[in-house]
Design a protein around this motif. Structure first.
Motif, PDB file in Angstrom:
ATOM      1  N   LEU A  78       0.836  -1.204   0.000  1.00 49.17           N
ATOM      2  CA  LEU A  78       0.000   0.000   0.000  1.00 49.17           C
ATOM      3  C   LEU A  78       0.867   1.250   0.000  1.00 49.17           C
ATOM      4  CD1 LEU A  78      -2.974  -0.801   2.379  1.00 49.17           C
ATOM      5  CD2 LEU A  78      -2.956  -0.635  -0.094  1.00 49.17           C
ATOM      6  N   LEU A  79       1.942   1.202   0.796  1.00 47.77           N
ATOM      7  CA  LEU A  79       2.825   2.358   0.879  1.00 47.77           C
ATOM      8  C   LEU A  79       3.425   2.659  -0.491  1.00 47.77           C
ATOM      9  CD1 LEU A  79       4.211   4.278   2.934  1.00 47.77           C
ATOM     10  CD2 LEU A  79       6.139   2.698   2.881  1.00 47.77           C
ATOM     11  N   ALA A  80       3.885   1.578  -1.159  1.00 50.09           N
ATOM     12  CA  ALA A  80       4.520   1.788  -2.454  1.00 50.09           C
ATOM     13  C   ALA A  80       3.550   2.415  -3.437  1.00 50.09           C
ATOM     14  CB  ALA A  80       5.049   0.470  -3.002  1.00 50.09           C
ATOM     15  N   CYS A  81       2.273   2.009  -3.370  1.00 46.86           N
ATOM     16  CA  CYS A  81       1.373   2.606  -4.346  1.00 46.86           C
ATOM     17  C   CYS A  81       0.837   3.927  -3.827  1.00 46.86           C
ATOM     18  CB  CYS A  81       0.280   1.639  -4.801  1.00 46.86           C
ATOM     19  SG  CYS A  81      -0.997   1.308  -3.642  1.00 46.86           S
ATOM     20  N   ALA A  82       0.896   4.141  -2.517  1.00 46.73           N
ATOM     21  CA  ALA A  82       0.423   5.416  -1.997  1.00 46.73           C
ATOM     22  C   ALA A  82       1.368   6.555  -2.350  1.00 46.73           C
ATOM     23  CB  ALA A  82       0.244   5.337  -0.485  1.00 46.73           C
ATOM     24  N   THR A  83       2.628   6.208  -2.649  1.00 43.69           N
ATOM     25  CA  THR A  83       3.548   7.277  -3.044  1.00 43.69           C
ATOM     26  C   THR A  83       3.031   7.994  -4.284  1.00 43.69           C
ATOM     27  OG1 THR A  83       4.783   5.603  -4.213  1.00 43.69           O
ATOM     28  CG2 THR A  83       5.645   6.263  -2.085  1.00 43.69           C
ATOM     29  N   GLU A  84       2.181   7.289  -5.032  1.00 46.42           N
ATOM     30  CA  GLU A  84       1.570   7.912  -6.211  1.00 46.42           C
ATOM     31  C   GLU A  84       0.686   9.092  -5.842  1.00 46.42           C
ATOM     32  OE1 GLU A  84       0.643   5.957  -9.756  1.00 46.42           O
ATOM     33  OE2 GLU A  84       2.784   6.197  -9.444  1.00 46.42           O
ATOM     34  N   ILE A  85       0.101   9.010  -4.655  1.00 46.75           N
ATOM     35  CA  ILE A  85      -0.857  10.050  -4.293  1.00 46.75           C
ATOM     36  C   ILE A  85      -0.166  11.398  -4.242  1.00 46.75           C
ATOM     37  CG2 ILE A  85      -2.472  10.827  -2.531  1.00 46.75           C
ATOM     38  CD1 ILE A  85      -2.564   7.939  -1.575  1.00 46.75           C
ATOM     39  N   ALA A  86       1.067  11.393  -3.792  1.00 49.93           N
ATOM     40  CA  ALA A  86       1.799  12.636  -3.627  1.00 49.93           C
ATOM     41  C   ALA A  86       2.068  13.312  -4.970  1.00 49.93           C
ATOM     42  CB  ALA A  86       3.116  12.357  -2.922  1.00 49.93           C
ATOM     43  N   ARG A  87       2.034  12.535  -6.021  1.00 55.50           N
ATOM     44  CA  ARG A  87       2.321  13.048  -7.358  1.00 55.50           C
ATOM     45  C   ARG A  87       1.332  14.148  -7.728  1.00 55.50           C
ATOM     46  NH1 ARG A  87      -0.017   9.386 -12.095  1.00 55.50           N
ATOM     47  NH2 ARG A  87      -1.826   9.779 -10.802  1.00 55.50           N
ATOM     48  N   PRO A  88       1.790  15.201  -8.364  1.00 53.10           N
ATOM     49  CA  PRO A  88       0.839  16.211  -8.801  1.00 53.10           C
ATOM     50  C   PRO A  88      -0.121  15.589  -9.797  1.00 53.10           C
ATOM     51  CG  PRO A  88       2.990  16.549  -9.806  1.00 53.10           C
ATOM     52  CD  PRO A  88       3.157  15.495  -8.781  1.00 53.10           C
ATOM     53  N   ARG A  89      -1.364  15.982  -9.711  1.00 56.77           N
ATOM     54  CA  ARG A  89      -2.378  15.438 -10.607  1.00 56.77           C
ATOM     55  C   ARG A  89      -1.936  15.501 -12.061  1.00 56.77           C
ATOM     56  NH1 ARG A  89      -7.756  16.047  -8.872  1.00 56.77           N
ATOM     57  NH2 ARG A  89      -8.024  14.677  -7.101  1.00 56.77           N
ATOM     58  N   ALA A  90      -2.256  14.469 -12.780  1.00 49.45           N
ATOM     59  CA  ALA A  90      -1.929  14.447 -14.207  1.00 49.45           C
ATOM     60  C   ALA A  90      -2.484  15.702 -14.864  1.00 49.45           C
ATOM     61  CB  ALA A  90      -2.543  13.214 -14.845  1.00 49.45           C
ATOM     62  N   LYS A  91      -1.759  16.193 -15.842  1.00 45.00           N
ATOM     63  CA  LYS A  91      -2.179  17.454 -16.455  1.00 45.00           C
ATOM     64  C   LYS A  91      -3.582  17.365 -17.012  1.00 45.00           C
ATOM     65  CE  LYS A  91       0.763  19.064 -19.306  1.00 45.00           C
ATOM     66  NZ  LYS A  91       1.446  20.055 -20.109  1.00 45.00           N
ATOM     67  N   LYS A  92      -3.785  16.345 -17.765  1.00 41.00           N
ATOM     68  CA  LYS A  92      -5.140  16.152 -18.260  1.00 41.00           C
ATOM     69  C   LYS A  92      -5.686  14.869 -17.675  1.00 41.00           C
ATOM     70  CE  LYS A  92      -5.844  19.001 -22.098  1.00 41.00           C
ATOM     71  NZ  LYS A  92      -6.057  19.150 -23.523  1.00 41.00           N
ATOM     72  N   SER A  93      -6.979  14.786 -17.694  1.00 40.54           N
ATOM     73  CA  SER A  93      -7.604  13.606 -17.159  1.00 40.54           C
ATOM     74  C   SER A  93      -7.112  12.402 -17.946  1.00 40.54           C
ATOM     75  CB  SER A  93      -9.095  13.741 -17.289  1.00 40.54           C
ATOM     76  OG  SER A  93      -9.367  14.304 -18.552  1.00 40.54           O
ATOM     77  N   PRO A  94      -6.920  11.270 -17.263  1.00 41.12           N
ATOM     78  CA  PRO A  94      -6.478  10.079 -17.972  1.00 41.12           C
ATOM     79  C   PRO A  94      -7.568   9.639 -18.935  1.00 41.12           C
ATOM     80  CG  PRO A  94      -7.153   9.550 -15.748  1.00 41.12           C
ATOM     81  CD  PRO A  94      -7.195  11.034 -15.873  1.00 41.12           C
ATOM     82  N   PRO A  95      -7.189   8.963 -19.980  1.00 45.27           N
ATOM     83  CA  PRO A  95      -8.201   8.551 -20.948  1.00 45.27           C
ATOM     84  C   PRO A  95      -9.053   7.439 -20.372  1.00 45.27           C
ATOM     85  CG  PRO A  95      -6.111   7.547 -21.452  1.00 45.27           C
ATOM     86  CD  PRO A  95      -5.868   8.448 -20.278  1.00 45.27           C
ATOM     87  N   ALA A  96     -10.218   7.369 -20.871  1.00 45.74           N
ATOM     88  CA  ALA A  96     -11.041   6.219 -20.500  1.00 45.74           C
ATOM     89  C   ALA A  96     -10.345   5.007 -21.061  1.00 45.74           C
ATOM     90  CB  ALA A  96     -12.416   6.358 -21.126  1.00 45.74           C
ATOM     91  N   LYS A  97     -10.614   3.838 -20.461  1.00 43.14           N
ATOM     92  CA  LYS A  97     -10.019   2.638 -21.011  1.00 43.14           C
ATOM     93  C   LYS A  97     -10.380   2.560 -22.477  1.00 43.14           C
ATOM     94  CE  LYS A  97     -12.564   0.211 -18.710  1.00 43.14           C
ATOM     95  NZ  LYS A  97     -13.205  -0.995 -19.083  1.00 43.14           N
TER      96      LYS A  97
END
Ligand SMILES: Nc1ncnc2c1ncn2[C@@H]1O[C@H](COP(=O)(O)OP(=O)(O)OP(=O)(O)O)[C@@H](O)[C@H]1O
Ligand SMILES: Nc1ncnc2c1ncn2[C@@H]1O[C@H](COP(=O)(O)OP(=O)(O)OP(=O)(O)O)[C@@H](O)[C@H]1O
Ligand SMILES: [Mg+2]
Ligand SMILES: [Mg+2]
Lengths: 315, 356, 282, 503
Positions: free
Chosen positions: A292-311
């Protein structure tokens, strides 16, 4: 390297640092080499799993494939086949098992998680039915490919590193390698670009199977016996390593290096806990916490510039 | 796999060519085969084996927890998510329940209520990471899969087994009420609840849209985060309910409760026709998926040939695997056939006729 | 199992057997309940968990099915006899005493179990530690590590244990795949003889290491005999030749066996060492 | 003429289930011509060209290309035959960089070939410069906006050096400047002897570019004409089968009530700053700007997708906080997004669900599904917007591009909003439906809605808007009165610095 890989490397570094301060005994030549040797087969499988997940598929039958290859190779070796013949046989058997998955997924267009769930159960129970959990005893010359222990360990490690470096190179530098990324990112766009998504998907599964076969051999040479259960839980370990290492489960993003780092992190945990003298019943909780910690480090990342694409339109 | 109910033009074709129909047929065949070959009269002249009522109730009781987990997973998978942690949450809740009742001395029903809350909270952990921080469900629940099982072990140091639950509580898992095993009623209520939610309420629609396209759902002003969170919290709470039933059925609560059940539950859901990519799937499908697996497993253990091989467990596994493949292939067949049809042999590279 | 088959053949009884490769309480429960509806005459179980299984067993008794336990006991009121290969105390004491003998009664030892939650493992652990504390106060259990019943995992754990505890004198594995796993680790670390290996296991899996002198002793009981005795007890119970309160009965080729209370005793566990390593084959 | 055609279709038929998309279409493309393909939404244009690129296997007929007759092509044989295509809906790899996307399209097939990363980058930069793109070749495609993706598609088609270039609505989301540059490229290709198939719903482009025109209607070819032989009204008649009198509905006086007011709003995250304007109820406020000017971003801010971090938004005089699309919906703000494939319609869902998706208050009265009401609403909008579909239960993904756009618009009309933001609502919509949409937008405005209309179609902006806001670099550069001349709007969008450069 991408953020996630760095983050996982960071978590690993912290773990190693804690170990260096609190339990320097962790860093001893023989035990460490032994640890790495034991994880080498899993690393080989993690490489294959990276490719499968990059293609936006998943293979949860790898543990069963590994077991089947181990037992089959073990039985052959016990019947006196030379190791030089056992290796290609195991690889080929793995390739065949992987090809069955590949044919079902790519040929019939069935969802891979279900197909491999089915083959996982089928293979595992089939093996149980045949072998009833009994060990296969191997002749002496099988261990370490007939080498001494130390060169044997190094050669197992060398194979694993060769597979790692080789797959990293192939994925990065060959057109075929990029095709896995393309198909995983958008299969329809890949088709329109003249790539054949079905072939690529098939190749990913067949390659995964062959690597399972190789990993099985790398494992059975490490001891004089084969336990039919040996592959139990390996699928989870390989998948966890790969996704923790930043390969996107939605395909098209990640690298084998990430998978390798993820595996290293997961592999160090049990041994680290022993060295830190933490009681065993905390182990699973800590392992889960670290994932969980390893993937929680992602949270700290600034939000992607644009919304991610739908699948990309799902199958 | 067919598109789920769109609430439109019924027509007999629609009903007959549904994937669910396939499952019903499978189920009936299974049942008849086991009834025919798995029932006999023993030396004392009593009818024994698969055909007995007792056996049918056993099927109900044994598949109840997995069934609950499968129901809990259906909305989650509809949102294109996955929850690998359900069985671990079950184990965790079993231990929490045992502790609350045994060590903290709470009345058993209070402990049960608190356990449901604990389950919801455990689901909330998943929800926090997945719905709030938008991390991939597979990784998050892989983490919590270890975490909750680990907490269960840590709480009991792996060793403590809670037993001697009051009879009133064991009634939930071992007795009958109005003719059916008690837990079957609980299961029915939960199934009805999930069915309503998925097929008759706005929430179900939102689950599907999120499954197809989370961005599309956001642009439509739907409550994406909240609904995703709901799916996981609900999964946690239902897992807790399953923990209570499991505990009542076995009369013990221990950290290894329901190890590996997540796999069976996922199998049941996908066998029931729910797409692992989200959006497509039905609750009746899931119920049929559970039934097909449960009957298969129990029925095989009643077949003389299988019994002599001493291989009920293994052959049930084998057959479940095969069945899954066959059902999938049959489900995909119509699509494949229609896709293949226009592909008549391609007379490529014909010479050009003289252009006029 | 093999032993039980022989006995069944001798006695002309039909034997059903179901032992999943991985057991847990819920699964056992289901198997027993399935047997009840099949209307068998006797059910013999090795209870994975006392309480949970006993519910099902009592149900069986209510329907006139005789119940005996073997290997590990169920609740006393849920079965008529317990075919006792060796009591948990017996095993735990033997393990502790052997460990003390090998280490000279002092030093650090580590234990490898199957899983932290498996009930037979808990039973043994629960008794080994007090026994050591009481009789060999200078011995110390420094770590208990699970191996998931995987030999490879046991090997990794043993390797880590040896490097984390440099003064480790002995590794005791109380699950079958654990012993060869630990032995391989010791062998690869080149510490054969320095770190002793012992535990519960089967002869064929350990013979090689015992002969090489890596593994010092393996405690076991003759599973064939246990099966044979169990089957015999079961049949005699149905035919009425064995009744509660008996003090002994004749069990085919095993001869006269003692019955203490409701325990049918197989005898003491064997200690498998280099000297007797060729006597067993299973 | 004796020159053999580059590409010819003979009696191509293609059905999707019950939908007969093409029914015996013949068509030929000569070297050195721009051949326009026209037709209403769903007429079969995209299907036809997908047959040429090997994306679809036709049911019958033959394709003649490069001296060979084929029953069907595959993507790789098409590529080998020198056919390149700009798809209507970009077929790009969202997870890969622009350079790699171009590489995968352009480099020779062979799987065992080494990847020349450096060469790829250089090539990509060159191609991007050629089409006037301003983003980096290392950008991931998922981070690009819709028009930027279209530029990548164009770059890929140009870079292939193909003799047959097919362009399916290449300009649908491009603004004037990119459009001009594209026309330059098309003319150059033509002069070099390539054949171009050009699909567009903007008739003025056809007049400017095309040499010949083929019109499709309901999957059949109505005929092929020399471009100068048919004038726009005639073309419209051929396409639609009837006359369309007037393109833009007359403006109506707006009420005095302020519908929505934006005061110094901005959002650092998306680079929108200090935007102030007010739209009265009943008014249509147009937003013009170049690609990248930030109009979409502004709309996202107003709709709560990227909540404002500065300034204030007032609805009918009351300051509101719009933190999410949900909040926006609650306040009666509706937003029709530009990227319909990703955001507009949920392709796997039936058309009916798509239309009622935001209007759940109406179909779930008291929380329970009212299937009859859902069907009624769906059918109403299918009829009103003339959405061409097999029925309300058909998946939205099976509709033609323009019809998907109509579904996306219908969803928000079904909500009965108070403020309606339309981002390129007529992008890819055929001329008849466009007029219908325009009429509808005006009608809605008259009922008291405040409408914000974003469009890259200059005539549309000018024809529809009561006032026109011009955006540049994420700021509102000025507001022009309705009916301003095209050149005035152009000048304003370019800004003073570029105007000098351009002059
Ligand atoms: N994959 C598909 N499955 C089912 N029907 C389809 C599919 N693709 C296209 N159609 C149908 O075929 C017909 C022609 O579609 P096509 O995309 O060729 O139209 P078009 O002329 O390109 O329209 P537009 O101007 O809106 O892009 C439409 O009725 C459409 O609904
Ligand atoms: N979330 C974001 N954060 C930072 N930059 C962004 C973001 N979204 C887009 N951009 C950049 O801002 C610019 C604006 O993109 P876009 O083309 O959508 O603007 P627009 O004015 O709405 O264009 P259009 O004329 O198509 O409506 C682009 O260069 C894009 O790369
Ligand atoms: Mg089109
Ligand atoms: Mg825009």
């Amino acid at each position: 390297m991408r953020r996630r890989e760095l983050a996982v490397a960071g978590v690993l570094a912290v773990l190693l640092l804690v170990l260096a301060l609190r339990a320097p005994s962790f860093f001893q030549g023989q035990p460490l080499r032994s640890l790495l040797t034991r994880e080498a087969p899993v690393l080989v499988m993690a490489c294959g799993m990276t490719v499968v997940i990059l293609t936006r598929q998943i293979d949860i039958s790898v543990g069963s494939q590994f077991s089947v290859c181990s037992v089959a190779a073990g039985l052959l070796a016990a019947h006196g086949w030379p190791i030089g013949a056992v290796i290609p046989f195991a690889v080929f058997l793995g390739f065949f098992l992987g090809a069955v998955n590949g044919a079902l997924v790519a040929g019939l267009g069935l969802p891979s998680i279900v197909v491999t769930l089915a083959t996982m159960v089928t293979l595992r129970q089939g093996l149980n039915l045949v072998q009833q959990g009994e060990f296969v005893n191997l002749p002496d010359r099988v261990q370490w490919f007939g080498l001494e222990q130390t060169p044997g360990q190094w050669s197992v490690l060398a194979i694993a590193l060769a597979v790692l470096a080789g797959s990293a190179f192939a994925l990065h530098s060959f057109a075929a390698g990029r095709h896995f990324y393309a198909v995983g990112s958008d299969a329809e766009a890949a088709r329109l670009a003249g790539i054949r998504p079905r072939r690529v998907t098939f190749a990913a599964f067949a390659g995964m199977g062959a690597l399972c076969g190789l990993a099985a051999v790398m494992n059975i040479v490490q001891s004089p016996q084969v336990q039919p259960l040996a592959g139990a839980g390996l699928e989870l370990k390989a998948i966890a390593a790969v996704v923790v290492g930043g390969v996107a489960i939605s395909g098209g993003r990640g690298s084998v290096w990430g998978g390798a780092i993820g595996l290293l992190l997961l592999a160090c945990i049990p041994s680290a806990l022993t060295h830190l003298r933490i009681e065993a019943y905390w182990e699973k909780a800590i392992q889960g916490g670290i994932i969980l910690l390893a993937c929680a480090t992602e949270i700290a990342r600034p939000r992607a510039k644009k919304s991610p694409p739908a699948k990309a339109a799902a199958a | 796999m067919k598109r789920p109910t769109t609430g439109a033009a019924p027509g007999w074709r629609r009903i007959v060519f549904r994937y669910e129909t396939l499952l019903v047929v499978l189920l009936v065949i299974e049942w008849l085969v086991f009834y025919r070959f798995g029932t006999s009269t023993n030396r004392r002249g009593i009818v024994v084996g698969f055909g007995t009522m007792e056996r049918q109730f056993d099927i109900l009781r044994h598949s109840c927890e997995i069934g609950l987990l499968a129901l809990a997973l259906t909305p989650v998978i509809l949102t294109a998510g996955i929850d690998l942690s359900v069985a671990s949450v079950l184990g965790f809740c079993a231990v929490v329940f045992g502790r609350l009742w045994h060590d903290a001395g709470l009345p058993v029903w209070c402990a049960a209520g608190a356990t449901l809350l604990a389950g919801a909270a455990a689901g909330g952990v998943n929800a926090l990471f997945i719905a709030r921080f938008r991390l991939p469900p597979l990784i998050v629940t892989l983490g919590t899969y270890s975490l909750f099982r680990g907490l269960a072990e840590a709480l009991t140091r792996g060793a403590v087994t809670y037993t001697d639950f009051p009879v009133g509580f064991l009634f939930l898992g071992q007795e009958r009420w109005l003719g059916l095993p008690t837990q079957a009623w609980v299961f029915l209520v939960v199934a009805l609840f999930i069915w309503t939610l998925v097929h008759r309420r706005m929430t179900g629609r939102v689950f599907r849209v999120i499954g197809f396209s989370p961005e599309g759902a956001r642009y439509a002003g739907l409550a994406v985060g909240r609904t995703t969170a709901l799916a996981y919290v609900m999964a946690g709470a239902i897992a807790a309910l399953a923990a209570l039933i499991y505990t009542a059925r076995l009369g013990q609560a221990k950290a290894d409760a329901a190890v590996g059940y997540e796999l069976f539950a996922i199998t049941a859901v996908v066998l029931g026709g729910t797409s692992i990519f989200g959006g497509r799937g039905t609750v009746p499908g899931t119920l049929l998926g559970i039934a097909v697996i449960a009957v298969l497993k129990n029925g095989l253990a009643a077949l003389p040939a299988v019994i002599r091989l001493n291989a009920a467990e293994e052959s049930a596994g084998l057959l479940t695997g095969m069945l899954l493949l066959v059902a999938l292939a049959l489900g995909a067949a119509p699509k494949l056939l229609s896709a293949r049809r226009p592909r008549t042999p391609l007379p490529e590279n014909l010479p050009i006729p003289k252009s006029p | 199992k093999a032993g039980a088959d022989i006995a069944a053949k001798e006695l002309g009884a039909e034997l059903l057997f179901d032992g999943p490769v991985d057991t847990n309480a819920a699964k056992q429960n289901e198997i027993v309940e399935n047997w009840i509806t099949l209307g068998v005459d006797v059910i013999a179980v090795a209870a994975e968990n006392k309480e949970s299984l006993s519910t099902a067993l009592r149900k069986a008794q209510r329907q006139g099915i005789k119940v005996i336990a073997f290997d590990s006991d169920a609740a006393p009121d849920a079965r008529s006899f317990f075919v006792n290969q060796a009591t948990p105390e017996g095993i735990a004491n033997t393990l502790a005493d052997e460990a003390a003998r090998l280490t000279g009664g002092e030093g650090e030892i580590a234990i490898i179990t199957a899983t932290l939650t498996a009930s037979n493992q808990r039973e043994w652990l629960k008794r080994i530690e007090p026994r050591l504390a009481e009789k060999y106060p200078r011995m110390k259990v420094v770590a208990v590590r699970p191996s998931d019943d995987l030999k490879d995992r046991a090997q990794s754990e043993a390797t880590a244990l040896m490097s984390a505890y440099p003064d480790l004198k002995l590794i005791m594995a109380i699950c079958t795949p654990g012993v060869p796993g630990a032995a391989e680790a010791v062998k690869q670390a080149g510490k054969a003889g320095k770190v002793k290996v012992m535990g519960l296991g089967l002869p064929n899996e350990n013979r090689r290491y015992v002969k090489e002198g890596v593994t010092d002793c393996v405690i076991l009981w003759n599973t064939g005999d246990l099966g044979y005795l169990t089957a015999y007890t079961a049949v005699k119970l149905v035919t009425g030749e064995l009744k509660p309160g008996a003090t002994s009965f004749k069990a085919g080729s095993l001869g006269e066996k003692r019955v203490v209370g409701d325990n049918v005793l197989l005898g003491e566990p064997f200690i498998f060492t280099r000297d007797n390593s060729d006597r067993f084959n299973f | 003429m004796s020159v053999p055609p580059l590409l010819a279709f003979e009696n191509i038929t293609k059905s999707f289930g019950a939908v007969r998309a093409l029914q015996g279409v013949s068509f030929d493309l000569r070297p050195g011509e721009v051949h326009a393909l026209l037709g209403e939404n769903g007429a079969g244009k995209s299907t036809l060209i997908k047959v040429a690129t090997g994306a679809h296997v036709p049911d019958g007929g033959a394709i003649v290309v490069g001296q060979r007759r084929h029953a069907a092509l595959t993507p790789s044989t098409a590529r080998a035959a020198g056919i390149a295509c700009i798809y209507q809906q970009p077929a790009l790899f969202p997870d890969l960089t622009v350079a790699e996307n171009l590489g995968l399209r352009l480099e020779p097939a062979g799987a065992l070939r080494r990847v020349d990363w450096r060469g790829r980058r250089v090539r990509a930069l060159e191609l991007l410069r050629g089409v006037g793109a301003e983003f980096s070749a290392e950008a991931e495609v998922r981070d690009l906006s819709m028009p930027e993706q279209q530029l990548v598609e164009i770059a890929a088609a140009i870079g292939s050096g193909a003799r047959i270039v097919i362009m399916d609505e290449p300009t649908s989301s491009l603004t004037r400047r990119e459009q001009e540059r594209l026309f330059g490229i098309v003319r150059k290709l033509r002069d070099d002897g390539a054949g171009i198939v050009y699909i567009s719903h903007r008739l003025e482009e056809i007049a400017e570019l095309a040499d010949r025109v083929t019109v499709l209607r309901d999957g059949r070819s109505v005929g092929t004409f020399a471009a100068d032989a048919v004038d726009p009204p005639a073309l419209i008649h051929l396409m639609v089968g009837r006359e369309l009198s007037q393109l833009y509905p007359a403006a109506q006086p707006a009420s005095d009530g302020i519908g929505v007011e934006v005061c110094g709003a901005g959002c650092a995250e998306v680079g929108v700053a200090d935007v102030s304007f007010a739209v009265r109820r009943g008014e249509i406020f147009g937003l013009a700007g170049l690609v990248g000017a930030g109009r979409t971003e502004l709309a996202r801010v107003l709709f709560g997708l990227n909540p404002a971090d500065a300034g204030e938004i007032r609805l009918e005089g009351r300051a509101v906080k719009i933190g999410s699309p949900m909040a926006a919906l609650r306040h009666g703000i509706a937003y029709v997004p530009e990227d319909r494939r990703r955001h507009g319609a949920v392709l796997e869902l039936p058309v009916s669900h798509n239309i009622t998706l935001a209007a759940h208050r109406r179909i779930f009265p008291r929380g329970w599904l009212d299937a009859a009401e859902e069907r009624r609403i769906a059918e109403e909008f299918i009829a009103r917007l003339a959405i061409r579909t097999a029925g309300p239960d058909a998946a939205a993904g099976t509709l033609s591009g323009g019809n998907q756009q109509k579904v996306a618009v219908a969803r928000w009309l079904a909500v009965r909003p108070r403020v309606l933001i339309l981002d390129e609502p007529t992008q890819g919509v055929d001329i008849g439906a466009k007029a219908e949409l325009h009429r509808l937008i005006r009608e809605l405005a008259v009922t008291g809605l405040a409408v914000i209309l974003i469009s890259s179609d200059l005539p549309e902006i000018i024809g529809m808007s009561d006032r026109i806001g011009v955006m540049r670099g994420g700021r509102l550069a000025g507001i022009l009165p309705g009916g301003a001349s095209a050149s005035a709007v152009m000048t304003a969008t370019l800004g003073s610095a570029e105007r000098k450069g351009a002059a």
